[in-house]
Design an enzyme around this catalytic site. Structure first.
Site, PDB file in Angstrom:
ATOM      1  N   TYR A   1      27.986  14.179  12.311  1.00 47.97           N
ATOM      2  CA  TYR A   1      27.032  14.343  11.207  1.00 47.97           C
ATOM      3  C   TYR A   1      27.134  15.796  10.753  1.00 47.97           C
ATOM      4  CZ  TYR A   1      22.537  14.789   8.759  1.00 47.97           C
ATOM      5  OH  TYR A   1      21.566  15.049   7.831  1.00 47.97           O
TER       6      TYR A   1
ATOM      7  N   ASP B   1      29.043  10.979   8.556  1.00 42.03           N
ATOM      8  CA  ASP B   1      28.551  11.596   7.326  1.00 42.03           C
ATOM      9  C   ASP B   1      29.138  13.000   7.242  1.00 42.03           C
ATOM     10  OD1 ASP B   1      27.192  12.678   5.221  1.00 42.03           O
ATOM     11  OD2 ASP B   1      25.188  12.238   5.963  1.00 42.03           O
TER      12      ASP B   1
ATOM     13  N   HIS C   1      21.829   5.692   2.797  1.00 43.62           N
ATOM     14  CA  HIS C   1      23.278   5.527   2.924  1.00 43.62           C
ATOM     15  C   HIS C   1      23.578   4.060   3.176  1.00 43.62           C
ATOM     16  CE1 HIS C   1      24.423   9.911   3.629  1.00 43.62           C
ATOM     17  NE2 HIS C   1      23.105   9.930   3.665  1.00 43.62           N
TER      18      HIS C   1
END
Length: 573
Positions: A141, A182, A304
């Site tokens: 992330y 991500d 998302h």
């Protein structure tokens, strides 16, 4: 073998439970980001899911911030797992290894880069073409660079560099590598809803890093979208990086393929978003084993959507999960724990410097969630109790006060009446000799407030004479005094609970006092009522309200999207 990555924006938000969410994705390895959970808040239902083994990384500086987790089916159990990218957080035998060269980083930088719970690494055995090999899955992330905080921009670039060092070191050690999660940067203009609206799109440092990290060989223009890129070769130095964006490998020209949308503006309804969630794989693995990759915009529950990839190889499960597995945590093993485990040494300087900022709902909306002052000691953050000699009243408790007067409870409207001071009366008002300020004993003995009704307020909370209306001590002058009193108060304010009060007057009073929000205007394009917004960004306009079109955000060419209507709220309304 199927893998999935998904920024879930909070692991405790699944209404039907984590197991139902994992089963619905139907994958062997599921990597989630932005779990927003720390170890002290991790419950057993989330940590131990039937049919899966899980691995968590937590933020060590702030609760409800960042965090990643990897769930593996029991049929895809890894033989090694590790938290972070530096290798400094691993003190067990089940480490992944291959940490790479860290000479470009200081020890403090390495500690800070792993302090926010942004990476989990698992290593698996797979069978490829009747040959057993290993594949390392790096679940990340990546930070978001806040434009108002230059130090976060540097932190993001440092994280990218560390990620590349670790991924390439594992690749050089003979393992296949998959980097997914991500990444917080849209790579190409085709991956952004409105790239022309961004100045110097290609000069963004994050995109420059992606250009060097990813293989940049371009397929032929007349090649079909489903045809694999046969030109992907690691040895071709003219194309840069050693990894491939698997989605673009199978769908090089697909437009409007986004994975993240703003929830505040309702941009998902108009598909006005960005593609910042990826599955990267080394070139050889992509060319030989990947058979499909795509996004899942139909799956809701977060700002998302999931991204999945399918490989032709099969997973060989390990007999026993590595030590990092959550099922081995003391709080979930059923063993009695020692009291010393709950007593964690805290860095006092970090405690005093810790900031308590409000966290927004999603990193795409601004992510004012940067961990500027992480606590460096231990996995669980906390504060020391401050001892003082003065007695402290427990928070949330009220001390009981004893009233010395027997004053009856007044009406709520009395708080809004203007107070009359005990000064000299105006010259234009006649003063009668019957106007006399009585003592407390006289008022109490004669009970004037009950018999005459013209004493409006006798004592305040401390038993001190505050205000009294004129009264008469001789019957002959009663009528005259009553007239003078009436001239001073021709329109008394309504009293709450008085049966004789005019309901309309009371309603009008409350409406004037507690008026609601202003009436929304209509936007010029659609003629629809606008919505009221408040500026939350720090600056001269913080706290001000404004009206905008109520439709979801979208491209300017989309007639169903929000128009450009904007109007500040008049303070006088």
């Amino acid at each position: 073998m199927k893998i999935v990555t998904w920024n879930i924006n909070g692991i405790r938000t699944f209404r039907r439970g984590i197991k139902h969410a994992l089963d619905s994705l139907d994958a062997d390895i599921i990597c989630v980001q932005e779990t927003k959970v720390t170890r002290d808040l991790l419950d057993e239902r989330t940590a131990i899911v039937e049919g899966y083994n899980s691995y968590f990384s937590y933020s060590r500086g702030r609760s409800g911030y960042s965090g990643v987790a990897t769930y593996c089916k029991d049929s895809a159990t890894p033989f090694a797992a590790e938290e972070g990218l530096t290798g400094l957080l691993t003190n067990h035998e089940g480490a992944v290894g291959g940490c790479g060269d860290h000479t470009e980083f200081s020890s403090e930088e390495l500690q800070l880069l792993d302090n926010e719970g942004r990476a989990i690494i698992t290593k698996h055995s797979i069978m490829c073409q009747e040959k057993e090999v290993t594949v390392t899955v790096i679940n990340v992330y990546c930070p978001r660079a806040d434009p108002e905080k230059p130090e976060r921009k540097l932190f993001k670039l440092q994280f990218y560099k560390l990620l590349q060092f670790r991924a390439e070191a594992l690749l050089n050690n003979g393992s296949h590598v998959i980097v997914l999660g991500d990444v917080n940067t849209s790579h190409r203009p085709i991956d952004h809803c409105d790239p022309s609206d961004i100045d110097d799109f290609d000069k963004n440092p994050g995109r420059k890093w992606l250009n060097g990290f990813l293989y940049s060989g371009r397929p032929d223009e007349d090649r079909k979208e489903e045809e694999p890129n046969e030109e992907c070769e690691i040895t071709d130095s003219t194309h840069g990086g050693k990894f491939v964006d698997t989605f673009r490998y199978f769908h090089p020209t697909r437009t409007n393929a986004f994975t993240c949308w703003s929830t505040l503006t309702g941009a998902r309804q108009t598909n006005y978003g960005t593609r910042i969630d990826y599955i990267f794989a080394d070139c050889q693995l992509t060319r030989e084993q990947f058979v499909a990759a795509d996004i899942m915009p139909e799956v809701e529950g977060s700002d998302h959507c999931p991204v999945w990839g399918q490989l032709s190889c099969s997973v060989l499960p390990s007999v026993k999960p590595p030590p990092l597995c959550t099922r081995y945590l003391p709080e979930f093993t059923g063993k009695q724990q020692k009291l010393s485990r709950f007593l964690v040494k805290v860095d006092q300087k970090s405690v005093h410097a810790e900031q308590r900022d409000t966290l927004p709902g999603s990193q795409e909306e601004g992510e004012l969630r940067e961990n500027l002052h992480p606590i460096r000691g231990g996995n669980i953050s906390g504060k020391k109790r401050v001892l003082t000699s003065d007695p402290v009243v427990p928070k949330g408790k009220k001390t009981k006060t004893v009233k010395t007067t027997s004053k009856p409870q007044g009406s709520l409207l009395s708080f809004f009446k203007p107070k009359v001071t005990n000064g000299v009366p105006p010259a234009e008002e006649p003063v009668s000799q019957c106007e006399k300020m009585p003592s407390l004993d006289e008022i109490t003995s004669t009970k004037l407030s009950a018999t005459r009704g013209n004493v409006s307020s006798v004592t305040d909370g401390d038993g001190v004479l505050e205000r009294a209306e004129p009264f008469c001590d001789r019957p002959a002058q009663t009528d005259k005094c009553d007239k003078q009193v009436k001239t001073k108060h021709p329109t008394p304010l309504p009293t709450v609970g008085d049966s004789n009060t005019n309901p309309g007057a009371s309603l009008g009073f409350w409406k004037s006092l507690l008026h609601g929000p202003p009436q929304p205007p209509s936007c010029k394009v659609h003629g629809e009522a606008c919505v009221l917004r408040t500026v939350k960004k720090e600056g001269p306009n913080m706290g001000k309200q404004f009206f905008v079109c109520a439709r979801p955000q979208g491209h300017a060419s989309n007639p169903d999207a929000r128009c450009n209507f904007f109007a500040w709220v008049d303070k006088g309304k």
